[in-house]
Structure formats: C-alpha cells, structure tokens
Design a protein around this motif. Sequence first.
Motif, PDB file in Angstrom:
ATOM      1  N   ASP A  93     -11.023   0.907  -6.928  1.00 12.22           N
ATOM      2  CA  ASP A  93     -11.713   0.069  -5.942  1.00 12.22           C
ATOM      3  C   ASP A  93     -10.980   0.190  -4.617  1.00 12.22           C
ATOM      4  O   ASP A  93     -11.560   0.024  -3.549  1.00 12.22           O
ATOM      5  CB  ASP A  93     -11.742  -1.396  -6.389  1.00 12.22           C
ATOM      6  CG  ASP A  93     -12.755  -1.653  -7.482  1.00 12.22           C
ATOM      7  OD1 ASP A  93     -13.560  -0.741  -7.773  1.00 12.22           O
ATOM      8  OD2 ASP A  93     -12.749  -2.751  -8.058  1.00 12.22           O
ATOM      9  N   GLN A  94      -9.675   0.434  -4.710  1.00 13.60           N
ATOM     10  CA  GLN A  94      -8.850   0.797  -3.571  1.00 13.60           C
ATOM     11  C   GLN A  94      -8.113   2.086  -3.934  1.00 13.60           C
ATOM     12  O   GLN A  94      -8.003   2.439  -5.105  1.00 13.60           O
ATOM     13  CB  GLN A  94      -7.858  -0.320  -3.231  1.00 13.60           C
ATOM     14  CG  GLN A  94      -8.526  -1.635  -2.858  1.00 13.60           C
ATOM     15  CD  GLN A  94      -7.539  -2.719  -2.475  1.00 13.60           C
ATOM     16  OE1 GLN A  94      -6.396  -2.444  -2.123  1.00 13.60           O
ATOM     17  NE2 GLN A  94      -7.983  -3.960  -2.554  1.00 13.60           N
ATOM     18  N   ARG A  95      -7.625   2.772  -2.920  1.00 15.01           N
ATOM     19  CA  ARG A  95      -6.972   4.056  -3.171  1.00 15.01           C
ATOM     20  C   ARG A  95      -5.733   3.868  -4.036  1.00 15.01           C
ATOM     21  O   ARG A  95      -4.942   2.945  -3.823  1.00 15.01           O
ATOM     22  CB  ARG A  95      -6.605   4.725  -1.845  1.00 15.01           C
ATOM     23  CG  ARG A  95      -6.180   6.189  -2.008  1.00 15.01           C
ATOM     24  CD  ARG A  95      -5.990   6.858  -0.662  1.00 15.01           C
ATOM     25  NE  ARG A  95      -5.477   8.212  -0.828  1.00 15.01           N
ATOM     26  CZ  ARG A  95      -6.221   9.301  -0.896  1.00 15.01           C
ATOM     27  NH1 ARG A  95      -7.538   9.190  -0.801  1.00 15.01           N
ATOM     28  NH2 ARG A  95      -5.678  10.491  -1.055  1.00 15.01           N
ATOM     29  N   GLY A 134       0.814  -1.204   0.000  1.00 12.72           N
ATOM     30  CA  GLY A 134       0.000   0.000   0.000  1.00 12.72           C
ATOM     31  C   GLY A 134       0.849   1.256   0.000  1.00 12.72           C
ATOM     32  O   GLY A 134       2.070   1.226  -0.229  1.00 12.72           O
ATOM     33  N   SER A 160      -0.750  -3.417  -5.957  1.00  4.94           N
ATOM     34  CA  SER A 160      -1.584  -2.217  -5.924  1.00  4.94           C
ATOM     35  C   SER A 160      -1.346  -1.418  -7.199  1.00  4.94           C
ATOM     36  O   SER A 160      -0.302  -1.545  -7.841  1.00  4.94           O
ATOM     37  CB  SER A 160      -1.235  -1.346  -4.713  1.00  4.94           C
ATOM     38  OG  SER A 160      -1.440  -2.032  -3.496  1.00  4.94           O
ATOM     39  N   LEU A 217     -14.520   1.944  -0.642  1.00  4.16           N
ATOM     40  CA  LEU A 217     -13.340   1.241  -1.126  1.00  4.16           C
ATOM     41  C   LEU A 217     -13.282  -0.182  -0.586  1.00  4.16           C
ATOM     42  O   LEU A 217     -13.860  -0.497   0.452  1.00  4.16           O
ATOM     43  CB  LEU A 217     -12.069   1.990  -0.712  1.00  4.16           C
ATOM     44  CG  LEU A 217     -11.934   3.429  -1.218  1.00  4.16           C
ATOM     45  CD1 LEU A 217     -10.607   4.019  -0.770  1.00  4.16           C
ATOM     46  CD2 LEU A 217     -12.066   3.503  -2.732  1.00  4.16           C
ATOM     47  N   THR A 218     -12.553  -1.054  -1.300  1.00  7.97           N
ATOM     48  CA  THR A 218     -12.420  -2.451  -0.883  1.00  7.97           C
ATOM     49  C   THR A 218     -11.108  -2.713  -0.148  1.00  7.97           C
ATOM     50  O   THR A 218     -10.777  -3.862   0.123  1.00  7.97           O
ATOM     51  CB  THR A 218     -12.495  -3.378  -2.104  1.00  7.97           C
ATOM     52  OG1 THR A 218     -11.395  -3.087  -2.990  1.00  7.97           O
ATOM     53  CG2 THR A 218     -13.799  -3.197  -2.852  1.00  7.97           C
ATOM     54  N   SER A 219     -10.364  -1.658   0.171  1.00  5.25           N
ATOM     55  CA  SER A 219      -9.087  -1.818   0.872  1.00  5.25           C
ATOM     56  C   SER A 219      -9.290  -2.599   2.165  1.00  5.25           C
ATOM     57  O   SER A 219     -10.306  -2.442   2.855  1.00  5.25           O
ATOM     58  CB  SER A 219      -8.482  -0.447   1.186  1.00  5.25           C
ATOM     59  OG  SER A 219      -8.416   0.359   0.031  1.00  5.25           O
TER      60      SER A 219
END
Length: 495
Positions: free
Chosen positions: A292-294, A187, A212, A436-438
């Motif tokens: 979907d994630q940052r 991340g 990522s 988000l899906t994080s």
Amino acid sequence: MSSAHVDVLIVGAGLSGIGAGHYIQAECPWASYAIFEARDAIGGTWDLFRYPGIRSDSDMFTLGYRFRPWPSDQAIADGGSILRYIKDVAADEGIDRHIRFNHRIVRADWSSADAVWNVTAVRSDTGETVDLTCGFLFSCTGYYRYDNGYRPDFAGMERFPGPIVHPQDWPDDLDYAGKRVVVIGSGATAITLIPSLAATARHVTMLQRSPSYIASLPARNPLPRYLRRVLPERRADAAVRWFNALVTQGFFHLSRRRPTLVKRVLRKDVARQLPPGYDVDTHFTPTYDPWDQRLCVAPNGDLFKSIRQGQASVVTDRIDTFTESGLRLESGSELDADVIITATGLELLFLGGLHLSVDGEGVDVTNKLSYKGMMLEGVPNLAMAFGYTNASWTLKCDLTCEYVCRLLNHMRATGLRQCMPVNADASVTPEPLLGLTSGYIQRSAHLFPKQGSKFPWQVHQSYLRDYRALKTSGIFDDAMVFSNPTGASSVAAAS
C-alpha cells in the motif's frame, strides 16, 4: 535573450534525461536535441541528495539502463556509484555535449498552426530569459520538488538550540560524531540514514508515528557474475534484468493477493534479526498491507544490525513539542538530542512546475488523463518519463523512451507532425494516478493528472503489461491521433 529550434527538447539531466538522450541519438539519429537542466550538474536525484548512506532502493540491475547494464554485482548501490554511472554514460556517448545547465524551463505553449512548442527558460546563473522552439517536448524531471523537502510545522522548533536538518538540504559540515541524533520518520530515507549515522554518533533514535515494512536484501547479487561466465554478456545481462524485474513484480502481486501471508513472512524476517523479546508488533508491524506504501529495503539487514549492537533504537510515538533538550512526546516521554533530522518526506511537483498551454489556453493537468502513463490527453507532442512506484524507475522509462522514438520516426516517415492522445470513450472514469497511500503521494495527488478506468488510460504499474503495450504492440490505437498543423491536411490514425 536567445532563440533556437531543436526537434526534441528533453527536460532534466538525471537518470531519465540521460537515458532519453541515448535513445534519441540511437533511434532517431536525424533528430536534433538538447537537454535543459535547471541545476548545474548531471545526475538529478543522485547529485542532489548528499545525506550519509544515500543509496538505491531498487536493485541496480533494473535501475541501470537496459542499453548499459550495471557493471558490478552490487545490487544495492551507494549514491556516489550511481552518479558516476550516469556521468560515464553521458560522457561515453557524448550526451553531455547536448546539456544546457542552469536552464529552468518555466513555460511551454503549443502552437497548432506551426506544430511547435514555444518554450521559455530562465537561466538560474544569470537571470537571462531564453526562448526557443521544439517539435517534441520530453519531460524527464521525475516528480520530486528539488528546491525543498516536506517538513511539518512542529511545535516549539525555535526552542531547540541544535541543528534541525532535512536530508534534502544536508549540510557538508554537519558534525554528528559522538552526538545523540534523533531521526524523525520511518521511510526509505530514515532507514538509509540510521545505519550510516550510527557508525559514528553516540546513539541514533528513529522516532516514528507508525512503522513501515522493511525487507532485508543482500547488498550483492552473485547471479550476474555466474551468468556472465556461462552466457554471452548481452544475454546474461538481459537475463538478470528480466529475472529481477519478474521477481519484483511477482512479490508485488503476491502482496496484493495474499497480504496476510506476506505480512507474516516480513514480520518473521524482522523478528529474526532483532534481539529476543523485541517489541516487533509496536515498532515494525504497520497497520496497512504490504505495498500500500513502497517497501523499504535494508541491505544486509544493516538497520537491524545497528539496533542489535545498541547503536540505534526505535521509538513509536507522536511529537508534542520540541524542547531545549530535544523532544517531548505525546506519551509524556522525553527524547534528548543534540541533532534532529527531519526525514519527514518529500514534496512532489509535476513536470517540474512547468506551465503548459495549448494555443494560448492553459492546460489544467489535474483534469487530464494519462495515456499509457507517458502522455497527456489533449496535449500534442509531449511525453513524460514516469517510472514505477512498485519497481525500478528505469524499467518504465526505458520503455517510454523507445515508444517516443517510435512516434517520432513514424511522424517523420509519414510527414505528419503532431501526435495527441484523445479520449472519445465517455465510459472511462478518472482514478488517482499513483496508487500508493504514502503521505508524500497523498499530499500531492490532487496536483497530478489522473489515470482512467480502461486501457490505454490505465497505469498498470506492471513491467510485463507495459512491455507489451509500449514495445511489442503497434503505436496505432483508437486514442492516438496523428495530424498536421492547422490548415494542412490532417490524418487520424486508425487501429
């Protein structure tokens, strides 16, 4: 034990809390206020995190305050520069004189009979209990849990003889020069750490379960300097802020509408910066869609430069166990390490863990809807500065602060003392607050309020839509109810 009263109590002296102090002073000069900070320093996240390379992951022209534009052309800034910026604002405007350090607010009970919050804080330096009342409670704590980060319980951790460090608890004396370092995670924190560690470590390995999305952006932006030469400074700064905000929002919406195109563009950019033949599909092609994630940022492609120069490498695998010499992976491979960094994410905490009640009845925030992303259904005179997950945090916080001031000024002008969002539309259905899906968000989603399926309960994650809803639109709608204390004359606002 002590007691006092303020018109507005701001919780947290980080980026959001100092901004809130500015707006209260500027827009509600009649209001007394205090900022309660649980730690002993200004800056919040930017004072807490001390790991090497700590920097912004949003451009500073939108992460900086609208009322105090970021002064340089440094678009992605180091944590020390951001902390100095926050401290300068607090000192220049006298906001720091309103801060009570080492005051952790632990509970707040709203009294409808008196139209005040009865607040209890505990001093972390003395253990003393402090009781006070306030007319309006404004939480600016963000959503990170500050006392510890998230670290999975990896098998065999006790066998590894070297340091195992979470970035949130980075020790000042950690020696990694000339050593083999493994950073677990992919991340924003890992991607920030690796180029900085690689400058002096023997080698740094990023160990990730899955990749990522990473975008390379210039660390400096020439646009502010150019516009300040041809426009008055205030107009130039506003133009840069709007330009960057719209570009960010445009890219987010393009990612949602044309994910295949954006994937292709991001992959091509990554491949261009890596050695020929590098396995981009394995190490830099996520299984999810962009945003979907940052999205992670590599200023000037610093991560890829470290890989090209042989200072860093990427391994995509799962951990079987820690060993006496490093890590054994599920594939059977071994990773030797002298230092292991667990950049495995953060834990979230809503309202800083504050226990809320209304007239003695506890508030279960998980069953509440969020009004315009800044207030809670059925909870009077409470707002929260909650920034964007897909853009700069401060863009939304500035709008929220201005809206809070409009509410306060309206109540003062009309003699009404309570404002509370009320949902009377049975067709509104609850949805997750954060889209988000994080992993760090999914782990804590059940602890947060919900958003609703219709305005004003929806959280749009859109600066344009929030600008209309919070700045250019009136404060009256079918959901916001203004009233006076129990027994006094009550007035409900109509649109």
